[in-house]
Design a protein around this motif. Sequence first.
Motif, PDB file in Angstrom:
ATOM      1  N   VAL A 117      75.790   7.899 -34.212  1.00 44.29           N
ATOM      2  CA  VAL A 117      75.449   9.214 -34.772  1.00 44.29           C
ATOM      3  C   VAL A 117      76.717  10.053 -34.742  1.00 44.29           C
ATOM      4  O   VAL A 117      77.429  10.095 -33.726  1.00 44.29           O
ATOM      5  CB  VAL A 117      74.328   9.902 -33.971  1.00 44.29           C
ATOM      6  CG1 VAL A 117      74.168  11.363 -34.409  1.00 44.29           C
ATOM      7  CG2 VAL A 117      73.017   9.159 -34.135  1.00 44.29           C
ATOM      8  N   GLY A 126      66.357  17.735 -30.286  1.00 45.28           N
ATOM      9  CA  GLY A 126      67.227  17.248 -29.222  1.00 45.28           C
ATOM     10  C   GLY A 126      68.634  17.795 -29.353  1.00 45.28           C
ATOM     11  O   GLY A 126      68.847  18.914 -29.845  1.00 45.28           O
ATOM     12  N   HIS A 127      69.606  17.006 -28.921  1.00 46.37           N
ATOM     13  CA  HIS A 127      71.022  17.392 -28.889  1.00 46.37           C
ATOM     14  C   HIS A 127      71.537  17.545 -30.317  1.00 46.37           C
ATOM     15  O   HIS A 127      71.486  16.593 -31.089  1.00 46.37           O
ATOM     16  CB  HIS A 127      71.774  16.290 -28.147  1.00 46.37           C
ATOM     17  CG  HIS A 127      73.234  16.506 -28.010  1.00 46.37           C
ATOM     18  ND1 HIS A 127      73.774  17.684 -27.576  1.00 46.37           N
ATOM     19  CD2 HIS A 127      74.266  15.677 -28.229  1.00 46.37           C
ATOM     20  CE1 HIS A 127      75.086  17.569 -27.539  1.00 46.37           C
ATOM     21  NE2 HIS A 127      75.415  16.360 -27.934  1.00 46.37           N
ATOM     22  N   GLY A 147      74.563   8.072 -29.428  1.00 47.93           N
ATOM     23  CA  GLY A 147      74.417   9.513 -29.613  1.00 47.93           C
ATOM     24  C   GLY A 147      75.047  10.274 -28.471  1.00 47.93           C
ATOM     25  O   GLY A 147      75.324   9.713 -27.401  1.00 47.93           O
ATOM     26  N   ALA A 148      75.287  11.554 -28.714  1.00 46.24           N
ATOM     27  CA  ALA A 148      75.752  12.491 -27.689  1.00 46.24           C
ATOM     28  C   ALA A 148      77.117  12.124 -27.105  1.00 46.24           C
ATOM     29  O   ALA A 148      77.370  12.351 -25.926  1.00 46.24           O
ATOM     30  CB  ALA A 148      74.700  12.631 -26.586  1.00 46.24           C
ATOM     31  N   GLY A 149      77.994  11.567 -27.950  1.00 42.43           N
ATOM     32  CA  GLY A 149      79.349  11.271 -27.476  1.00 42.43           C
ATOM     33  C   GLY A 149      80.031  10.218 -28.321  1.00 42.43           C
ATOM     34  O   GLY A 149      79.489   9.771 -29.341  1.00 42.43           O
ATOM     35  N   PRO A 185      78.444  13.957 -35.765  1.00 48.56           N
ATOM     36  CA  PRO A 185      78.137  15.333 -36.151  1.00 48.56           C
ATOM     37  C   PRO A 185      79.213  15.956 -37.035  1.00 48.56           C
ATOM     38  O   PRO A 185      79.111  17.128 -37.391  1.00 48.56           O
ATOM     39  CB  PRO A 185      78.095  16.051 -34.799  1.00 48.56           C
ATOM     40  CG  PRO A 185      79.108  15.320 -33.962  1.00 48.56           C
ATOM     41  CD  PRO A 185      79.188  13.905 -34.480  1.00 48.56           C
ATOM     42  N   MET A 226      61.081  18.769 -27.251  1.00 45.21           N
ATOM     43  CA  MET A 226      62.164  18.603 -28.227  1.00 45.21           C
ATOM     44  C   MET A 226      61.574  18.176 -29.568  1.00 45.21           C
ATOM     45  O   MET A 226      60.726  17.277 -29.631  1.00 45.21           O
ATOM     46  CB  MET A 226      63.179  17.564 -27.727  1.00 45.21           C
ATOM     47  CG  MET A 226      63.998  18.072 -26.552  1.00 45.21           C
ATOM     48  SD  MET A 226      65.331  16.943 -26.123  1.00 45.21           S
ATOM     49  CE  MET A 226      65.793  17.589 -24.511  1.00 45.21           C
ATOM     50  N   HIS A 257      76.178  21.289 -24.783  1.00 38.59           N
ATOM     51  CA  HIS A 257      75.285  20.428 -25.559  1.00 38.59           C
ATOM     52  C   HIS A 257      73.982  21.150 -25.917  1.00 38.59           C
ATOM     53  O   HIS A 257      72.973  21.030 -25.241  1.00 38.59           O
ATOM     54  CB  HIS A 257      75.005  19.085 -24.849  1.00 38.59           C
ATOM     55  CG  HIS A 257      74.686  19.203 -23.387  1.00 38.59           C
ATOM     56  ND1 HIS A 257      73.446  19.542 -22.917  1.00 38.59           N
ATOM     57  CD2 HIS A 257      75.457  19.032 -22.299  1.00 38.59           C
ATOM     58  CE1 HIS A 257      73.464  19.571 -21.609  1.00 38.59           C
ATOM     59  NE2 HIS A 257      74.682  19.261 -21.200  1.00 38.59           N
TER      60      HIS A 257
HETATM   61  O1  TUI Z   1      71.853  12.397 -29.104  1.00 37.58           O
HETATM   62  C1  TUI Z   1      71.154  12.978 -29.912  1.00 37.58           C
HETATM   63  N1  TUI Z   1      70.056  13.662 -29.546  1.00 37.58           N
HETATM   64  C2  TUI Z   1      69.618  13.794 -28.257  1.00 37.58           C
HETATM   65  S1  TUI Z   1      70.304  13.113 -26.878  1.00 37.58           S
HETATM   66  C3  TUI Z   1      69.157  13.800 -25.916  1.00 37.58           C
HETATM   67  S2  TUI Z   1      69.138  13.590 -24.204  1.00 37.58           S
HETATM   68  C4  TUI Z   1      69.830  15.043 -23.709  1.00 37.58           C
HETATM   69  N2  TUI Z   1      69.061  15.805 -22.982  1.00 37.58           N
HETATM   70  C5  TUI Z   1      69.528  16.974 -22.550  1.00 37.58           C
HETATM   71  C6  TUI Z   1      70.795  17.388 -22.864  1.00 37.58           C
HETATM   72  C7  TUI Z   1      71.586  16.634 -23.662  1.00 37.58           C
HETATM   73  C8  TUI Z   1      71.100  15.420 -24.113  1.00 37.58           C
HETATM   74  C9  TUI Z   1      68.289  14.520 -26.658  1.00 37.58           C
HETATM   75  N3  TUI Z   1      68.558  14.487 -27.952  1.00 37.58           N
HETATM   76  N4  TUI Z   1      71.449  12.962 -31.221  1.00 37.58           N
HETATM   77  C10 TUI Z   1      72.619  12.326 -31.702  1.00 37.58           C
HETATM   78  C11 TUI Z   1      73.766  13.249 -31.671  1.00 37.58           C
HETATM   79  N5  TUI Z   1      74.954  12.879 -31.306  1.00 37.58           N
HETATM   80  N6  TUI Z   1      73.759  14.536 -32.016  1.00 37.58           N
HETATM   81  C12 TUI Z   1      75.050  14.985 -31.859  1.00 37.58           C
HETATM   82  C13 TUI Z   1      75.794  13.923 -31.410  1.00 37.58           C
HETATM   83  C14 TUI Z   1      77.182  13.828 -31.091  1.00 37.58           C
HETATM   84  C15 TUI Z   1      77.851  14.898 -30.543  1.00 37.58           C
HETATM   85  C16 TUI Z   1      79.201  14.772 -30.214  1.00 37.58           C
HETATM   86  C17 TUI Z   1      77.857  12.628 -31.329  1.00 37.58           C
HETATM   87  C18 TUI Z   1      79.197  12.517 -31.016  1.00 37.58           C
HETATM   88  C19 TUI Z   1      79.860  13.571 -30.458  1.00 37.58           C
HETATM   89  O2  TUI Z   1      81.152  13.363 -30.144  1.00 37.58           O
HETATM   90  C20 TUI Z   1      81.969  14.442 -29.786  1.00 37.58           C
HETATM   91  C21 TUI Z   1      82.097  14.567 -28.326  1.00 37.58           C
HETATM   92  O3  TUI Z   1      82.721  15.560 -27.946  1.00 37.58           O
HETATM   93  O4  TUI Z   1      81.622  13.726 -27.576  1.00 37.58           O
END
Ligand code: TUI
Length: 314
Positions: free
Chosen positions: A116, A143-144, A95-97, A118, A277, A227
Amino acid sequence: MKTTVCELLGIEYPLFQGGMAWVADASLAAAASNGGGLGIIAAMNANADWLRNEIKTVRTLTNKPFGVNIMLMSPFADEVAQAVIDERVPVVTTGAGLPTKYMQAWLEAGIKVIPVVPSVAIAKLVARAGACAVIAEGGESGGHVGELTTMALVPQVCDAVDIPVIAAGGIADGRGVAAAFMLGARGVQVGTRFLVAKECTIHQNYKDKIIEAKDIDTATAGKRLGHPVRALRNAFLREFIRREYDSSVSNEELEAYGTGALRLAAREGDVKNGSVMAGQSSGLVKKEQPAAEIIAEMMCEAEALLKGGALFCG
Ligand code: TUI
């Protein structure tokens, strides 16, 4: 309700427990896996030693498959990415990247990788890189969050890739599961509802806030930092949003204000000054229940709806 996702992972129900930071530990993951779903440990911002210990614990609590979620913004992403190989973890979600730099090593180790995503573009990218499925997560989630809603994202990702799609974001009961299947998903990931699982070890104050929450009680903040994060509105979130719109506050100061806020709410129970969250489906979450009961209830309800309304094509 068996689907290709069940065959792929060796699980009974195509339902993942989301890998939520400071929430999804060995206790919750084992309970979800023992309930027939896929339990997932969140590696969050923890180091490899912490993760190895959770993996050891989960293996004492279940002999079913489980997963580890790697939060790619973590400063320890490299070492936890290696730890899942060393510990022979069967499934990794990210997640988150973008997980690109780890994909080859994980695939060579026989790990099933389920990122994951988006957007359609990122779904196509990870499918080409060898992902065996994707989790299309809409911005209803906690969350994110990404920009798109689950309703719009899931069918577009289903059309774009030829691997199974797992829907996430806003799914907290059998109606949500059935709707996700109608959009073309072959599985679901559920976060918010598992916050109130009996085996979820977060502070009772956090669980109580989720149970009390209504439909409009969440908001997103942090877009300025790149984010945005969805959480319940409270004193912390209001102050965070005030600082986000204050141009005299630097990005570093804003980032620092958010650091540790989720841990404060989830572990210490400070639901005023911490970040609670949670997804928009909090309003659907009514009571604490064992994880296995949550899974059985959701899948049973979904099956009844799908049998009544349409042909089920797993
Ligand atoms: O990751 C999550 N949810 C999260 S991570 C998290 S920990 C955090 N705390 C504070 C600030 C930021 C993170 C809390 N909740 N969900 C999965 C998810 N992945 N949602 C969105 C994405 C995602 C976004 C961009 C996946 C790939 C992506 O790639 C593009 C890029 O630019 O990296």
